[in-house]
Structures are given as structure tokens and as C-alpha cells.
Design a protein around this motif. Structure first.
Motif, PDB file in Angstrom:
ATOM      1  N   CYS A 177      42.669  31.833  35.360  1.00 48.54           N
ATOM      2  CA  CYS A 177      43.207  33.012  34.693  1.00 48.54           C
ATOM      3  C   CYS A 177      42.287  34.178  35.022  1.00 48.54           C
ATOM      4  CB  CYS A 177      43.247  32.804  33.173  1.00 48.54           C
ATOM      5  SG  CYS A 177      41.595  32.568  32.490  1.00 48.54           S
ATOM      6  N   CYS A 178      42.689  35.409  34.649  1.00 48.04           N
ATOM      7  CA  CYS A 178      41.797  36.548  34.817  1.00 48.04           C
ATOM      8  C   CYS A 178      40.981  36.709  33.546  1.00 48.04           C
ATOM      9  CB  CYS A 178      42.590  37.824  35.067  1.00 48.04           C
ATOM     10  SG  CYS A 178      43.649  37.758  36.514  1.00 48.04           S
ATOM     11  N   ARG A 179      39.772  37.256  33.678  1.00 44.45           N
ATOM     12  CA  ARG A 179      38.942  37.484  32.496  1.00 44.45           C
ATOM     13  C   ARG A 179      38.178  38.795  32.687  1.00 44.45           C
ATOM     14  NH1 ARG A 179      37.249  32.807  31.816  1.00 44.45           N
ATOM     15  NH2 ARG A 179      38.423  32.275  29.933  1.00 44.45           N
ATOM     16  N   VAL A 227      41.987  41.969  41.660  1.00 41.36           N
ATOM     17  CA  VAL A 227      42.996  42.970  42.024  1.00 41.36           C
ATOM     18  C   VAL A 227      43.673  43.616  40.819  1.00 41.36           C
ATOM     19  CG1 VAL A 227      43.473  41.818  44.212  1.00 41.36           C
ATOM     20  CG2 VAL A 227      44.862  41.274  42.203  1.00 41.36           C
ATOM     21  N   CYS A 228      43.244  43.283  39.588  1.00 41.01           N
ATOM     22  CA  CYS A 228      43.954  43.821  38.419  1.00 41.01           C
ATOM     23  C   CYS A 228      43.425  45.212  38.063  1.00 41.01           C
ATOM     24  CB  CYS A 228      43.832  42.852  37.241  1.00 41.01           C
ATOM     25  SG  CYS A 228      44.484  41.234  37.660  1.00 41.01           S
ATOM     26  N   TRP A 229      43.641  46.126  38.978  1.00 43.19           N
ATOM     27  CA  TRP A 229      43.028  47.448  38.890  1.00 43.19           C
ATOM     28  C   TRP A 229      43.608  48.296  37.757  1.00 43.19           C
ATOM     29  CZ3 TRP A 229      44.535  47.649  44.680  1.00 43.19           C
ATOM     30  CH2 TRP A 229      43.687  46.816  45.419  1.00 43.19           C
ATOM     31  N   LYS A 288      34.657  45.068  33.434  1.00 39.71           N
ATOM     32  CA  LYS A 288      34.629  44.454  34.750  1.00 39.71           C
ATOM     33  C   LYS A 288      35.552  43.245  34.703  1.00 39.71           C
ATOM     34  CE  LYS A 288      29.964  45.273  36.447  1.00 39.71           C
ATOM     35  NZ  LYS A 288      28.733  44.619  36.906  1.00 39.71           N
ATOM     36  N   GLU A 289      36.234  43.001  35.817  1.00 33.74           N
ATOM     37  CA  GLU A 289      37.051  41.789  35.890  1.00 33.74           C
ATOM     38  C   GLU A 289      36.149  40.708  36.484  1.00 33.74           C
ATOM     39  OE1 GLU A 289      40.755  42.149  37.978  1.00 33.74           O
ATOM     40  OE2 GLU A 289      41.508  40.280  37.150  1.00 33.74           O
ATOM     41  N   VAL A 290      35.687  39.798  35.641  1.00 27.71           N
ATOM     42  CA  VAL A 290      34.694  38.817  36.106  1.00 27.71           C
ATOM     43  C   VAL A 290      35.357  37.605  36.760  1.00 27.71           C
ATOM     44  CG1 VAL A 290      32.913  39.536  34.486  1.00 27.71           C
ATOM     45  CG2 VAL A 290      34.574  37.820  33.782  1.00 27.71           C
ATOM     46  N   CYS A 296      39.447  36.491  38.508  1.00 26.43           N
ATOM     47  CA  CYS A 296      40.816  36.945  38.750  1.00 26.43           C
ATOM     48  C   CYS A 296      41.630  35.824  39.367  1.00 26.43           C
ATOM     49  CB  CYS A 296      40.817  38.168  39.671  1.00 26.43           C
ATOM     50  SG  CYS A 296      42.482  38.843  39.913  1.00 26.43           S
ATOM     51  N   GLU A 297      42.836  35.661  38.857  1.00 26.41           N
ATOM     52  CA  GLU A 297      43.735  34.626  39.371  1.00 26.41           C
ATOM     53  C   GLU A 297      44.010  34.803  40.861  1.00 26.41           C
ATOM     54  OE1 GLU A 297      46.915  34.501  36.173  1.00 26.41           O
ATOM     55  OE2 GLU A 297      47.570  32.867  37.503  1.00 26.41           O
ATOM     56  N   ALA A 298      43.976  36.074  41.290  1.00 33.48           N
ATOM     57  CA  ALA A 298      44.258  36.338  42.697  1.00 33.48           C
ATOM     58  C   ALA A 298      43.211  35.701  43.597  1.00 33.48           C
ATOM     59  CB  ALA A 298      44.310  37.849  42.956  1.00 33.48           C
ATOM     60  N   GLU A 311      49.865  42.439  38.355  1.00 37.57           N
ATOM     61  CA  GLU A 311      49.189  42.877  39.572  1.00 37.57           C
ATOM     62  C   GLU A 311      48.836  41.700  40.466  1.00 37.57           C
ATOM     63  OE1 GLU A 311      46.390  45.791  37.401  1.00 37.57           O
ATOM     64  OE2 GLU A 311      46.806  46.731  39.331  1.00 37.57           O
ATOM     65  N   VAL A 312      48.430  40.570  39.833  1.00 38.56           N
ATOM     66  CA  VAL A 312      48.134  39.374  40.630  1.00 38.56           C
ATOM     67  C   VAL A 312      49.398  38.948  41.366  1.00 38.56           C
ATOM     68  CG1 VAL A 312      47.581  36.924  40.526  1.00 38.56           C
ATOM     69  CG2 VAL A 312      46.226  38.555  39.190  1.00 38.56           C
ATOM     70  N   ALA A 313      50.516  38.891  40.611  1.00 38.34           N
ATOM     71  CA  ALA A 313      51.752  38.396  41.211  1.00 38.34           C
ATOM     72  C   ALA A 313      52.150  39.237  42.426  1.00 38.34           C
ATOM     73  CB  ALA A 313      52.868  38.421  40.161  1.00 38.34           C
TER      74      ALA A 313
HETATM   75 ZN   LIG Z   1      43.166  39.550  37.833  1.00 42.79          ZN
END
Ligand SMILES: [Zn+2]
Length: 527
Positions: free
Chosen positions: A146-148, A112-114, A135-137, A139-141, A97-99
Motif C-alpha cells: 500500500c502507499c504510506r 507517484v502519488c504527487w 513524504k510518501e515513504v 508507494c504501491e507503484a 494516481e498509482v492506477a
Molecule cells: Zn503511492
């Protein structure tokens, strides 16, 4: 399982964002992910039913990686199903999703990693059997390395209810329906702008009257509209005005029967200051206000004799004289007179001036009563239905055949106005999206509301009407009160095709009241 190329999902996502907006897209994808996660949880319990809790749980993240969605690294896992305790932290790398999101929309300020997030929530909730939300605390976006994500039970988040609301069945369809309704409303408002829009009908008697009206529109001739109460004389007058060269000038309508006798002259012709007690300032009459436009004098048969004399003089000279004024004023007014009484008879009886009658009766148009044009009733009723749908911002599904049949059989003593009142009543009483039926059109005290469900949840006899038929029916079928309530609720839900809000409205309940009763009904069914 179906493998879909990231590029295909990415373009779907882009199109969603562009058509329904970022927030709606986020929730749609959250829910899609949630549903996928729920399914994988069932799978996880099957494939590793002998394994330890974490090994079993880890199937989800592993499946997610296998599916190519993201690379998952568990960082923290605490779970105590007995105490309903859960806390999990996962690191995500290479989120698809980030990409795709960053490629289409550039760097982001919010995660954005919905779909991935929805998957994690759906998987964990289904795995443990109670709501656990992530929760996405980071996000790479948004520029993080990295996303976490962090997951906790819904009740353990301070904003748990708000998080859960994202997964609730969406209002998107409701919102689209709302918008659709607004469009329909605006469209029908625009349609009534048509000059003849209000003159609906194809019957011979009616079209003959409309033809006469159209011919008069091009001239300055004084028109006399006759017909029973409620046939639509003002509609004819307005249409005449709209078709005439005066269309962009004022249209003024006066009901002579509605004005008190002592005020009628000052209302029509105006008054100078001090002309009579209460005339604290000079004011123009309706003639002056209609200058260069059209003046409709409705129920002209009720005009007092003195005012008749003044009116005749205005028609002869083209000048009005305000009460108490010394000089007359020129007015240019197209007069439309209307009456539901026989003016000739009024002349014979000495209640109407013969010379005024001749002056007005140059171009009479008789508007037929509704019972002489029954073939127009359906078209009229449908036209009015659209009008009142627009007025009340509500859409119904037309009329039932039974209702149309009843409308055509009715004698219509009140003519088009009566029809209009019944249709408006029908639109108000019918549930959204339901067809208007006989019961909503014709109030019948014994059949419309003999029974209501009271605040205590029991059936109560309404103040008006006779409920003996209902009682007999209940007795005949051997129903108790509870069973009767169940039958009514089932019937309402079936008729509303499962739409609980509509069913609740049909029963005069709020949606939560209906849900409460449905639950009780199901419990009774189990017992
Ligand atoms: Zn993300």
C-alpha cells in the motif's frame, strides 16, 4: 466542486509527463493538490467547528475519500498546535494516481502519488496555519502493498527546505521564457547570415547605392566606396564579397589609418625573415591572406606615398613582393577601397598618387549619410535592436513612439555607427520585456542618473548631474525622503506590472533588497 473522471485526469497527467517531463509534472501536480487541500481545510474548520481536534482534522482524509481520490487509514496522529508539533502517518489504498501511472508507464522506482501528497500537505498546513509537509515513504507503484505517507512540520524534516521548494511558485514559466529567448536569439543569429541582411533601407539614395553594389558583385571590378565616417563602408564591402563568386574565400579588411606608417608595407605585402629588425620569421601580408578572396583597404587616403607606389604595382602586375624577397608571388585578389576623404582633393594637394586614384576610381559608389535617408532610421534601428537582443541574450519590447521620434530627429553626425552605438546602449539599459525609451538611448547627464538609492536605502545624489529639479519637485509635493522612496518603489512595481524582479532591476536593487523595502513600506502604511 467538479467531478472529473480518473481517465481524463490520467490522460492529462500522461500528456504533462510527455511534454514537460516527469519532474515538472510532479511539481505541477503537487501544487495543484496543495491548493485543493488548502480549500478543504477551510471547509473542515467550518463544518466541525465544535468537534475535537482530530475529528475536525479527519474531515480532510474523509473528503479525500469521498472525492474518490484514495482510501485513507490514519495510523498515527500527534498534534500540539501550541508547540507547533505535528506528526501524522496515513496508509493509502487504491490511489488513483498509482492506477493511472502504472497503466501508462509501468512499475516505478519512485513514489507517484504527487497530487495526493500535495493535497495532504496543503490540507494540514492550512488546517494548523504553519507549513507541514508530507513524504510518501512507500508507494504501491513501486511494489509496496500500500502507499504510506508521513507528515511533519517543515522545520522538523532534515530536508525541509528542499521539500518546500517543490511548492514554491515554479520556475517553469521562467524556464519556458528562457527557452523562448534562446530560440529568438538563435533565430536572429541565423537571419543575419543573409548577404544583404546588414544593408537595411528603402530610401532612394540608399537603394541606388545598393543597386550599384549588386551590379559590381558579378564582376571583378575594383570598387571605391566613399562616404562619411560611420556610413557602413565595411558592411558594403562584406556584402559585395558575399554576393560575389568569391563568397566562400577569405574576406580581409585593413584600416590603413590604423596601421603605423613603418609597418604598413609589411602588413600589406608581407615580409621575409630578417627583412627588417623584428622580422624573426617570414610572414604573408594581407594581400596573400586574401588570395582568391576580397581585400578591403579602408581609409585608403591615409596610405603613405611609398606604399601607394607598391600598391599600384600590385594592381598592375597581380603580383606581390614580400619585403626582403627576391621573387614576386602571384595573387588573385578583388580589391575594395574605401575613403571618407575627398581623394581628388588629396591628389590636387599632392598627398595621393593620381595614377593610383584613376586605377581605384573605376567604379565609385557613394554611400549616403544617415541624415539623407531619415526614412530608413526606424527600420535600421529595429534591425539593430534584434541584433543586440541576440548578442546580449536579452529581449526588450521594441521602442516607444517617443524614442522612434527622437531617433528620426537626431542629426546623426556619426551616421549608422552612431545609431548602432545608441541602440546597443538602449538594449543594455532597458529592463527585460520593457520598451526602449529616449532616456535609454540618449545619455543626458542631468536626467539619466541624478539620483540613486544607496546601500543605506536612502536616495543619494549621483556623482554627475544636477539634482536641483528633483529637489524642487520633492519640496513642491511636500514629500519626505521616506515618502519619496515609497513613491519610487510603487511606481517601479506598477510599471513592471507587479513583476518584482523587473521592478528591482529598474531601481538598481536586488530582488531581496526590494522585498525588504516593500515590507517596510507596508509597515509604514499601516502605522
Ligand atoms: Zn503511492
Amino acid at each position: 466542486m467538479l467531478l472529473v473522471h480518473v481517465a481524463a485526469l490520467g490522460s492529462l497527467r500522461r500528456e504533462l509527463v510527455q511534454t514537460i517531463g516527469r519532474d515538472a509534472t510532479r511539481r505541477v501536480l503537487l501544487r495543484a493538490g496543495f491548493a485543493a487541500g488548502e480549500r478543504d481545510a477551510t471547509l473542515a474548520r467550518q463544518v466541525r467547528s465544535e468537534a475535537g481536534l482530530f475529528e475536525m482534522f479527519a474531515v480532510g482524509p474523509q473528503l479525500h475519500m469521498l472525492e474518490g481520490a484514495v482510501q485513507v487509514t490514519p495510523e498515527h496522529f500527534e498534534a500540539d498546535p501550541q508547540r507547533r508539533h505535528y506528526f501524522g502517518v496515513y496508509r493509502w489504498d487504491h490511489s488513483w494516481e498509482v492506477a493511472t501511472h502504472v497503466r501508462d508507464f509501468g512499475p516505478q522506482s519512485e513514489p507517484v502519488c504527487w497530487m495526493l501528497l500535495g493535497y495532504a500537505s496543503g490540507y494540514t498546513s492550512a488546517f494548523f496555519g504553519w507549513p507541514i509537509l508530507y513524504k510518501e515513504v512507500a508507494c504501491e507503484a513501486c511494489g509496496a502493498p500500500c502507499c504510506r505517507i508521513e507528515g511533519r512540520p517543515q522545520h522538523a524534516w532534515p530536508d525541509g527546505d528542499a521539500l518546500a521548494a517543490d511548492y514554491a511558485a515554479d520556475s517553469l514559466i521562467v524556464r519556458l521564457e528562457d527557452l523562448q529567448q534562446q530560440v529568438e536569439t538563435l533565430r536572429s543569429t541565423l537571419e543575419t547570415g543573409d548577404e544583404l541582411g546588414e544593408l537595411v533601407g528603402r530610401s532612394r539614395t540608399f537603394t541606388a547605392a545598393v543597386d550599384l553594389l549588386c551590379k559590381a558583385a558579378a564582376t571583378q571590378v575594383t570598387v571605391l566606396l566613399t562616404g562619411e565616417t560611420g556610413v557602413g563602408k565595411e558592411r558594403f564591402a562584406r556584402a559585395l564579397h558575399a554576393m560575389s563568386a568569391r563568397a566562400d574565400k577569405p574576406f580581409v579588411a585593413v584600416n590603413c589609418a590604423a596601421l603605423p606608417g613603418e609597418l604598413i608595407e609589411s602588413e600589406l605585402f608581407g615580409a621575409e625573415r630578417g627583412a627588417f629588425t623584428g622580422a624573426s620569421s617570414s610572414r604573408p601580408g594581407r594581400f596573400e591572406r586574401a588570395d582568391s578572396g576580397t581585400l578591403m583597404l579602408d581609409e585608403i587616403g591615409d596610405l603613405p606615398l611609398l606604399a601607394q607606389a607598391k600598391l599600384l604595382r600590385v594592381l598592375q602586375t597581380g603580383e606581390v613582393e614580400r619585403l626582403g624577397a627576391t621573387t614576386p608571388r602571384k595573387v588573385d585578389v578583388r580589391l575594395v577601397a574605401a575613403t571618407n576623404v575627398d581623394l581628388e582633393a588629396a591628389v590636387e594637394a599632392g598627398r595621393f598618387r593620381r595614377d593610383l586614384f584613376y586605377r581605384l576610381n573605376v567604379y565609385p559608389i557613394r554611400i549616403p549619410p544617415l541624415r539623407e535617408r531619415t526614412e530608413d532610421i526606424v527600420a535600421l534601428a529595429e534591425h539593430m535592436l534584434r541584433k543586440f537582443e541576440a548578442l546580449h541574450g536579452k529581449r526588450v519590447a521594441g521602442f516607444t513612439d517617443r524614442a522612434l521620434d527622437a531617433l528620426q530627429r537626431h542629426p546623426w553626425p556619426g551616421n549608422v555607427r552612431e545609431l548602432e552605438n545608441l541602440v546597443e546602449r538602449g538594449v543594455i539599459l532597458t529592463g527585460v520585456g520593457q520598451p526602449v525609451d529616449v532616456e535609454q538611448l540618449f545619455p543626458r547627464l542631468d536626467a539619466v542618473a541624478p539620483v540613486v538609492i544607496g546601500a543605506n536605502g536612502r536616495l543619494e545624489q549621483a556623482a554627475c548631474g544636477d539634482a536641483s529639479w528633483l529637489f524642487d519637485e520633492v519640496k513642491r509635493r511636500g514629500l519626505g525622503l521616506d515618502a519619496l522612496e515609497d513613491v519610487l518603489i510603487q511606481e517601479a512595481v506598477n510599471r513592471a506590472k507587479g513583476n518584482l524582479s523587473a521592478a528591482a532591476r529598474a531601481l538598481g536593487l536586488s530582488r531581496p533588497q526590494l522585498s525588504y523595502r516593500l515590507n517596510r513600506l507596508r509597515e509604514r502604511a499601516k502605522a
